[in-house]
Design an enzyme around this catalytic site. Structure first.
Site, PDB file in Angstrom:
ATOM      1  N   GLY A   1       0.844  -0.978   0.071  1.00  0.00           N
ATOM      2  CA  GLY A   1       0.061  -0.022   0.040  1.00  0.00           C
ATOM      3  C   GLY A   1       0.830   1.231  -0.053  1.00  0.00           C
ATOM      4  O   GLY A   1       0.383   2.346  -0.250  1.00  0.00           O
TER       5      GLY A   1
ATOM      6  N   THR B   1      12.678   2.548  -0.225  1.00  0.00           N
ATOM      7  CA  THR B   1      12.823   3.750  -1.061  1.00  0.00           C
ATOM      8  C   THR B   1      14.394   4.022  -1.189  1.00  0.00           C
ATOM      9  O   THR B   1      15.005   3.913  -2.316  1.00  0.00           O
ATOM     10  CB  THR B   1      12.263   4.950  -0.505  1.00  0.00           C
TER      11      THR B   1
ATOM     12  N   ALA C   1      16.131  10.842  -2.412  1.00  0.00           N
ATOM     13  CA  ALA C   1      15.226  10.431  -1.703  1.00  0.00           C
ATOM     14  C   ALA C   1      15.491   9.780  -0.360  1.00  0.00           C
ATOM     15  O   ALA C   1      16.486   9.310  -0.321  1.00  0.00           O
ATOM     16  CB  ALA C   1      14.284   9.711  -2.504  1.00  0.00           C
ATOM     17  N   LYS C   2      14.451   9.645   0.585  1.00  0.00           N
ATOM     18  CA  LYS C   2      14.789   8.845   1.803  1.00  0.00           C
ATOM     19  C   LYS C   2      13.330   8.140   2.057  1.00  0.00           C
ATOM     20  O   LYS C   2      12.310   8.771   1.483  1.00  0.00           O
ATOM     21  CB  LYS C   2      15.401   9.624   2.851  1.00  0.00           C
TER      22      LYS C   2
ATOM     23  N   GLU D   1       7.119   5.985   7.777  1.00  0.00           N
ATOM     24  CA  GLU D   1       6.890   6.048   9.611  1.00  0.00           C
ATOM     25  C   GLU D   1       6.835   7.495   9.974  1.00  0.00           C
ATOM     26  O   GLU D   1       6.382   7.776  11.157  1.00  0.00           O
ATOM     27  CB  GLU D   1       7.827   5.341  10.197  1.00  0.00           C
TER      28      GLU D   1
END
Lengths: 290, 163, 760
Positions: free
Chosen positions: C486, C530, C708-709, C713
Site C-alpha cells: 500500500g 525507497t 530520496a529517503k 513512518e
C-alpha cells in the site's frame, strides 16, 4: 459456523408454530446481523433457523393513525424507518436516533423487531421508544399481547418474551405537541457502541414541564425509565430543574465499569448529559427534532 | 414448507446482471460463496463483524455486510459486486475518482468504499461532506486514506452529474 | 545525486490502481489451490501455564476432519520447531508450556473451513496455570520467568553480540554513554524528571495474515502475505535443513502490513501442516487471531533533563523498558535501534541511555510503523514541553534553542547529515500561525495547541538486490523483493527504472516478490525500501543501460546514436529476441555500536524526521477532546512520487491518532478481553481531525536515490505528544499514559479542581 437447517414460513402463524420452545435449537432470524455475530464464534449453535423474511407484508409496513400515532411492523428495516416521512413527521426523535445507529449497511438489513428482541442495552431505540411511551406488540401460540417497551427488558440480553413468542410491531402513540430528544455519547471512537444513551420527552405548559418521560440506555444493564428524573422535572421550569434532574439521574442509574468508562465517570456523564438532553428537547420543534 | 433438516441448498440469483445458480452450505455467507463458487474476490472478510465494510455487496439495490449475510438470503435477489461496476474496460465514475484522487493505499477496503459511494450517489447525487461521512462511517480504512476518500466521493459525484 | 529528472518526482497514479478499484488486485487472501485443506487453530485460554494434556478426540470424531495436529506432531516433521529473527524462542505450536493468551496449541485440518473451525472449538486443553507477568518494569525483577533458557538466533550483524542467558526476562539491554551526564546533572540550574508509558496496540492489517503452503517432491512453495519473503525463505530452509533453492516464497499485494507481517508469522506452521497432510494447506488468521500473533510494544520511559537558565538542555538520562511479550520477535532490535535516539532530536552534550527488552506473558510485540520511535517521542516530547512551560519559554522556541543541526554529533556518535529537523519545525510553526493570537475558547469548551517533533535512524546494515531486464521490444521488467503493501513501492521502483533507462512508465512492469524469481531483499520494513531498494533498482537499471551501450558499440553504432532499443536487438539477434539483464546489490556503509558505550561513528545511512502540530477542543464537563486541526510536516528528502508520499504521511498520522486516543489491548485476569474491532477501536471517518494537512520541506538526501529517503513512518512520530501538549495548553492538565481517553482528561481535571473521582 456449525451446519443448520433453514425454514422460510410464509405467515406469522407458521413461523410461531415452528419456533417452539427456546431450548429446541430453533431460532428465529430477521435481518440476522446480531444473530450472525453470536453464531460465528459459536456462542449460539442453532439446529434450525426460521426466517421471518417471508411473513405477511403488514409486518414490514409503517402505518399512520389519524391522530398521528404510528404502527411500525417488526420486520421493518431500520433504514426504512430512517427514511420514512411518516416517522420523521410524527416521531422525529426516532429519525434522529437512527442516523447515528450503527451504519447504513447494517440499517439496510437490521429490523426493528430484531433490534428490540436482542435485548442489548447498548442499542439506541429502546430508550427513545420508552420516552415516547411506545408499546411492543407480541404474538405467540396463545394469541397476542401488548406491553410497554420498558417492560420488554428483563436483564442483560434477556427479554420478557416467552418461548415461542415473536415481536410483531411497535406502536408509538401520537406525540401531539410533546418535545423530545435523544443523546448518544461514545467515549472511544465516534462510531463506537455508546457509553450512554439518554432520551427525554415532555409537554410544555407555558415554560413548565408536564408528563415527563426520561429513559436511559447503554450505561445500565437494561434500557429503563429514570423515574427520579421525571419526578424532578414534573411541574418545574426547565432552567430551575436541570441540576436536580442530573443529580437524580446519576443517583438512580445503576451503572458498571467497563471498557467504555468507570462507573464513577459514567455517573458524571449521566449528570451532564441529563441537562443537555433536556435543553436539546426544549430547543426542538414540537414532537422532537432532527 | 421447506426441508429444515438439509444444511445445503441450491440458490438462484442475478449476479452482476447475469442469472446464476450455486450449491451452497446454509452456514455460508454471501462473501464466501462469491469467492468459492464464482471466483470473485472483491468482497472480503476482514473484521468479520460488519464494522470494516471490506465485504460490502449490493443486494437488491441496498449495500449490505456480506460476511453477516447468509448466502441463502441471496436466493432470488439481484447482487452487485465491485466487479460488476465497470463496463468492460470502462471504469465507473466512482472507480475513476478513487484512482484520480489517490484514495487508497493497500486497496483491501477499497471495493467496500466504492460500493458505499455508489449507494450514496444513487440516493443523493449531490451530497455534502457531512452526508459523505455519514454513508462511509461504516467502512474503515486502516491505511488512513479518509481525507482522499472524501475527495474521491466529491469527484465521483461531479463525474456522475456531468455524465 | 539529485540533478534534473523527468519521471522521478512526478505523481504518477499507482500502477495497480485499476486492479484495486475493480476488486481484481491479487492478494494471497484470494488464492485457492486445488485439493487444499483449511487450518484452524485451538488457542490458549490462559497467559502462562504448563499443558497437562490435550484431548483431541472430539475434534477427530467430527465428520470431515482430516487431521488434528499438536506440537508433538510438528516435532515429527521439524525436529527443532523454534523460530524467530533475534532468538529461536517461538515454537510453531506450543510445547509443554503456553506463554501468552491466544498462543496456538493445536490445529484442525479439513476441506471445509467451517468444519475445521467447529472441530478446533472441540479440542480440550488441561493446564497447570502458572503465575504470569504482564508489566515490563515488573518483569525486570519478577520471580516469574517466561523462558527457562534464551537462545539467540545470530541472524543479524547488528545483534551478533546477543548471548544465551538463563533465569532472566531480559532479552537485550542496550546502553549508551555520551559525555558525562552525572556531572551535568550535578551542575544543572534546573532538573526535570518524568515517567511516561504506552499501551499494547495492534497493527490490524485488513488482509489478515495468511499463508498457503504446498510441500511436495522435496520442495516447498509458500504463498504468504509477508513483508519479508527473503527472510521467510531463509528461516523455513533453516527449519527444514534444506537449501534455500528448495523453498519458494511468493507474495502478492498485501492488504496492509505496518510491520505485522515481517519475519515469520503464519508460514512455519503452514509449512509443517502441509508436510503432515501431504496436501496444500491454507492457514488464514481471523482479525481476532492477529491480536494473538504480533503487537506493538507497551513501554515505560523514565526521562530526566538537566537544563541551564537559558533553556539549554545540558544532559538527558533515559531509561526505557520495552514489553516484548512472550516471544522476542524483532524486539531486541527495536530496543537497540530506537534506544539510541531516546534523547530526542536535540543537541545535548551529555546523554545516558539504558534500554531494556523484556519478556512478559503478553502476546508477542514486534515492529509497528516506527520501530519503537513513537513510544520514545511520546515521552521525550511530552517531557520537553513540560520543561518549556515550567520555564516560561515558548514550546517552539525552546525546541529551537536545543534542536540538533546538521554537522553536529548525535548522541550515538554519528554526525548528522541531511537531517532537516529545524526546517520541519519551522515549516510546522509557519503553517500553524504559531506566532499569531489563538482563540482559546470559553465556558466549558476550551481550546489549545501543541507541537512535537521526532526522528529516527534507518535500520542498518541491510542489503537489497534487484534485477532490471530490458526486453527486445524495449519494454522493461523490474525484479525485486520489495513488497507493495500500500506504500506504492512498485510505482516508485518503476519510476526509478524509467528515469535511468528513459523507458516510459507504461512499458515497465514490476514483478511481485517470488524468491525463485526476484533476488534477495532484507525486508520491506522501517521505511528502508525507497532508499535501499531504490538504490538497488537504480544501480541495476544503470547496469542494464551500460550493457545496452555496449551492445550498441558491438554492433558498430557510434557514440551518441539515437537508434531505438528494439532496433539494437534486431540488429544483434536477427529478430526481436534476447534480453539485457542488469543487476545490483546495495548495502550502505555501517559501523556497529560499541557494546559498552553504544557509540558508532556511522550508525545510519540517513535520518528521518516528522513534526506534528494540533489544535484541540476539550469539553471540561466530560473530558471529551476533539482535534480541530492537525498538521504533519516531514523531511522526506526529495519525493519520488509526491502524491504517494503525502498520503503516506497522513495515513501514518491517522494510524498514530488511533494509538493515541482509542486503541488499547486490555488484559484482565490473564485474558485479552477485546481482540476485535468492536472493542478495539481504530479510527473511522468521524474520528478525523476537522482539518488535516500534510507537508514536507524542500530537502535533498545526498546519498539517497535521486535525493530520496524513507517516509512511511515519519508521519507517526509527533502525533501523540502534540495532542497531549495541546490538551495541557487547553485545560492545564498533563496526561502521561497512553491512550489519552476522555475519562483520563476528566479525572485529571477533577484533581486540578481539588475533587477526586472515586475509582469504581
Amino acid at each position: 459456523m456449525k451446519p443448520f437447517g433453514l425454514a422460510e414460513p410464509a405467515s406469522l402463524k407458521d413461523a410461531i408454530a415452528m419456533i417452539g420452545d427456546a431450548d429446541s435449537g430453533v431460532r428465529p432470524i430477521a435481518g440476522g446481523s446480531a444473530l450472525m455475530l453470536m453464531m460465528k464464534p459459536g456462542i449460539l449453535q442453532p439446529e434450525t433457523l426460521v426466517s421471518l423474511r417471508g411473513i405477511e407484508p403488514r409486518y414490514s409496513s409503517i402505518e399512520t393513525a389519524g391522530d398521528g400515532g404510528l404502527f411500525i411492523g417488526a420486520m421493518t428495516t431500520l433504514r426504512r424507518m430512517e427514511l420514512s416521512a411518516d416517522v420523521a413527521r410524527h416521531a422525529p426523535v426516532v429519525t434522529q436516533a437512527l442516523r447515528r445507529l450503527s451504519n447504513v449497511r447494517v440499517r439496510n438489513i437490521a429490523t426493528l423487531g430484531g433490534h428490540l428482541a436482542h435485548g442489548d442495552p447498548h442499542l439506541d431505540l429502546p430508550p427513545v421508544l420508552i420516552a415516547l411511551r411506545a408499546k411492543v406488540h407480541i404474538a405467540g401460540r396463545d394469541g397476542e399481547r401488548q406491553i410497554d417497551v420498558e417492560d420488554l427488558f428483563r436483564s442483560y440480553l434477556e427479554t420478557s418474551l416467552d418461548s415461542g413468542e415473536l415481536i410483531t410491531g411497535v406502536t408509538v402513540p401520537a406525540q401531539g405537541n410533546r418535545k423530545s430528544a435523544y443523546i448518544k455519547h461514545t467515549t472511544r471512537s465516534a462510531d463506537d457502541w455508546p457509553a450512554l444513551g439518554l432520551a427525554v420527552s415532555f409537554s410544555l405548559d407555558g415554560d413548565v414541564l408536564r408528563d415527563v418521560r426520561a429513559a436511559i440506555g447503554a450505561a445500565t444493564d437494561i434500557p429503563q425509565r429514570l423515574k427520579s428524573v421525571e419526578t424532578a422535572l414534573e411541574g418545574k421550569r426547565a432552567a430551575d430543574a436541570l441540576q436536580g434532574a442530573g443529580d437524580a439521574a446519576a443517583a438512580e442509574a445503576q451503572v458498571h465499569s467497563d471498557a467504555r468508562g468507570s462507573a464513577a465517570y459514567k455517573r458524571e456523564l449521566i449528570r451532564v448529559f441529563t441537562g443537555r438532553v433536556i435543553r436539546k428537547a426544549m430547543e426542538s420543534a414540537a414532537g422532537g427534532t432532527i | 414448507m421447506t426441508d429444515t433438516k438439509n444444511s445445503r441448498r441450491t440458490i438462484r440469483f442475478t449476479l452482476n446482471g447475469r442469472p446464476v445458480a450455486a450449491d451452497i452450505g446454509l452456514n455460508q455467507n454471501i462473501t464466501e460463496v462469491l469467492q468459492d463458487s464464482f471466483g470473485l474476490g472483491g468482497s472480503r472478510e476482514s473484521c468479520g463483524q460488519g464494522l470494516c465494510g471490506c465485504c460490502t455487496v449490493i443486494m437488491d439495490g441496498k449495500a449490505v455486510t456480506g460476511c453477516l449475510t447468509l448466502a441463502a438470503f441471496a436466493d432470488g435477489a439481484s447482487v452487485t459486486t465491485v466487479e460488476g461496476l465497470a463496463d468492460g474496460e470502462t471504469l465507473s465514475a466512482e472507480q475513476e475518482a478513487f484512482i484520480e484522487t489517490g484514495a487508497f493505499q493497500c486497496g483491501f477496503c477499497t471495493p467496500g468504499f466504492i460500493l458505499m459511494t455508489k449507494q450514496l450517489l444513487d440516493e443523493n447525487p449531490d451530497p455534502d461532506d457531512e452526508e459523505i461521512r455519514h454513508y462511509l462511517s461504516g467502512n474503515l480504512c486502516r491505511c488512513g486514506a479518509y481525507p482522499e476518500i472524501v475527495k474521491a466521493v466529491r469527484l465521483a459525484a461531479g463525474k456522475r452529474r456531468n455524465a | 545525486m539529485a540533478g534534473t529528472t523527468t519521471t522521478v518526482g512526478r505523481s504518477f497514479p499507482r500502477m495497480e490502481g485499476r486492479a484495486k478499484v475493480t476488486g481484481r488486485a491479487e492478494y494471497v487472501y484470494n488464492l485457492r489451490l486445488p485439493n487444499m485443506l483449511h487450518a484452524k487453530a485451538c488457542r490458549s485460554t490462559i497467559s502462562h501455564g504448563r499443558i497437562r494434556s490435550i484431548d483431541t478426540s472430539a475434534a477427530e470424531a467430527t465428520p470431515g476432519v482430516h487431521h488434528v495436529v499438536t506440537g508433538a506432531d510438528i516435532c515429527k516433521v521439524l525436529p527443532e520447531p523454534f523460530y524467530g529473527p533475534a532468538f529461536h524462542d517461538q515454537p510453531i505450536l506450543a510445547l509443554e508450556k503456553v506463554r501468552h493468551y491466544g498462543e496456538p496449541i493445536a490445529v484442525v485440518l479439513a476441506a471445509d473451513p467451517h468444519v475445521a473451525e467447529l472441530a478446533a472449538q472441540r479440542i480440550v486443553v488441561d493446564y497447570e496455570e502458572l503465575p504470569a507477568v504482564f508489566d515490563e518494569v515488573e518483569a525486570m525483577t519478577s520471580d516469574v520467568i517466561v523462558h527457562e533458557e534464551l537462545k539467540p538466533a545470530g541472524t543479524f550483524a547488528d545483534l551478533k553480540h546477543l548471548a544465551g542467558k538463563r533465569d532472566t526476562n531480559l532479552a537485550l539491554d542496550y546502553h549508551l554513554r555520551h559525555g558525562d551526564a552525572d556531572k551535568a546533572f550535578a551542575e544543572a540550574d534546573r532538573v526535570f524528571e518524568h515517567t511516561f508509558s504506552t499501551q499494547q496496540t495492534m497493527h490490524t492489517p485488513f488482509e489478515p495474515m495468511i499463508a498457503i503452503a504446498d510441500v511436495r517432491n522435496s520442495a516447498a512453495t509458500v504463498y504468504t502475505s509477508t513483508q519479508s519473503p527473503s527472510f521467510v525463505r531463509y528461516e523455513l530452509a533453516r527449519l527444514l535443513g534444506w537449501p534455500e533453492s528448495s523453498v519458494r516464497v511468493k507474495t502478492s499485494h498485501l492488504g496492509g502490513g505496518f510491520g505485522a507481517k515481517v519475519y515469520v508469522k503464519t508460514e512455519a506452521l503452514a509449512l509443517a501442516l502441509s508436510m503432515i497432510a501431504h496436501r496444500p494447506v491454507r492457514l488464514a488468521l481471523t482479525m481476532e487471531e492477529q491480536f494473538y500473533t504480533i503487537t506493538k510494544h507497551p513501554s515505560t520511559f523514565r526521562i530526566a533533563s538537566a537544563v541551564d537558565k537559558n533553556g539549554k538542555v545540558t544532559a538527558r538520562k533515559c531509561e526505557v523498558w520495552w514489553n516484548g511479550g512472550a516471544y522476542a520477535d524483532i524486539g531486541p532490535r527495536v530496543t537497540q535501534k530506537s534506544g539510541f535516539t531516546a534523547a530526542g532530536p536535540y543537541n545535548i552534550d551529555n546523554v545516558s541511555i539504558d534500554s531494556y527488552a523484556l519478556y512478559t506473558n503478553r502476546p508477542p510485540a514486534g515492529a509497528l510503523r516506527g520501530f519503537g520511535i513513537p513510544q520514545l517521542v511520546w515521552a521525550y516530547e511530552s517531557h520537553t514541553d513540560i520543561i518549556a512551560r515550567e520555564m516560561g519559554i515558548d514550546p517552539v522556541d525552546f525546541r529551537k534553542r536545543n534542536i540538533l543541526r546538521n554537522g553536529r554529533m548525535q548522541a550515538v556518535g554519528t554526525v548528522v547529515k541531511d537531517g532537516e529537523f529545524e526546517a520541519i519545525l519551522d515549516e510546522l510553526a509557519k503553517r500553524m500561525d504559531w506566532d499569531k493570537p489563538f482563540d482559546r475558547g470559553s465556558g466549558t469548551v476550551r481550546r489549545g495547541r501543541g507541537v512535537a517533533i521526532g526522528f529516527k535512524a534507518s535500520i542498518s546494515p541491510t542489503t537489497s538486490s534487484a534485477i532490471v531486464a530490458v526486453n527486445a521490444d524495449g519494454s522493461c521488467i523490474v525484479y525485486c523483493s520489495t513488497v507493495d503493501m500500500g506504500q506504492g513501492s512498485d510505482t516508485a521502483m518503476a519510476q526509478i527504472a524509467s528515469e535511468v533507462l528513459d523507458i516510459p512508465m507504461e512499458k515497465i512492469r514490476v514483478v511481485n516478490p517470488d524468491t525463485d524469481v526476484t533476488p534477495y531483499d532484507m525486508s520491506t520494513l522501517g521505511s528502508r525500501s525507497t532508499f535501499h531498494m531504490g538504490h538497488a533498482v537504480r544501480l541495476a537499471a544503470a547496469d542494464a543501460r551500460e550493457k545496452l551501450l555496449a551492445l550498441a558499440k558491438e554492433i558498430g553504432l557510434p557514440e551518441g546514436h539515437n537508434t531505438p532499443v528494439p532496433e539494437l536487438f534486431v540488429r544483434k539477434f536477427g529478430m526481436s529476441a534476447g534480453a539485457i539483464i542488469g543487476s545490483a546489490n546495495y548495502i550502505p556503509d555501517f559501523t556497529p555500536p560499541n557494546y559498552s558505550t553504544g557509540q558508532s561513528p556511522n550508525a545510519t545511512p540517513f535520518w528521518m524526521s516528522g513534526a506534528t502540530g494540533v489544535e484541540v477542543e476539550v469539553d471540561t464537563e466530560t473530558g471529551q477532546m476533539r482535534i480541530l486541526r492537525m498538521i504533519n510536516v516531514c523531511d522526506i528528502g526529495k519525493a519520488i512520487n509526491p502524491v504517494v508520499v503525502e498520503t503516506q504521511i497522513s495515513g501514518a498520522a491517522v494510524m498514530q491518532l488511533g494509538f493515541t486516543v482509542s486503541e488499547e489491548m486490555v488484559i484482565e485476569n490473564g485474558q485479552l478481553t477485546n481482540p476485535s474491532l468492536a472493542d478495539y477501536r481504530i479510527p473511522g471517518i468521524f474520528d478525523m481531525p476537522s482539518v488535516m494537512e500534510s507537508g514536507f520541506v524542500a530537502a535533498d538526501q545526498q546519498n539517497g536515490p535521486f535525493g530520496a529517503k524513507g517516509v512511511g513512518e515519519s508521519g507517526t512520530f509527533g502525533v501523540s505528544p502534540a495532542i497531549a501538549n495541546a490538551i495541557e495548553d487547553a485545560v492545564g492538565v498533563r496526561i502521561t499514559k497512553m491512550p489519552i481517553k476522555a475519562e483520563a482528561i476528566y479525572r485529571a481535571l477533577c484533581v486540578k479542581q481539588g475533587r477526586e473521582l472515586s475509582d469504581d
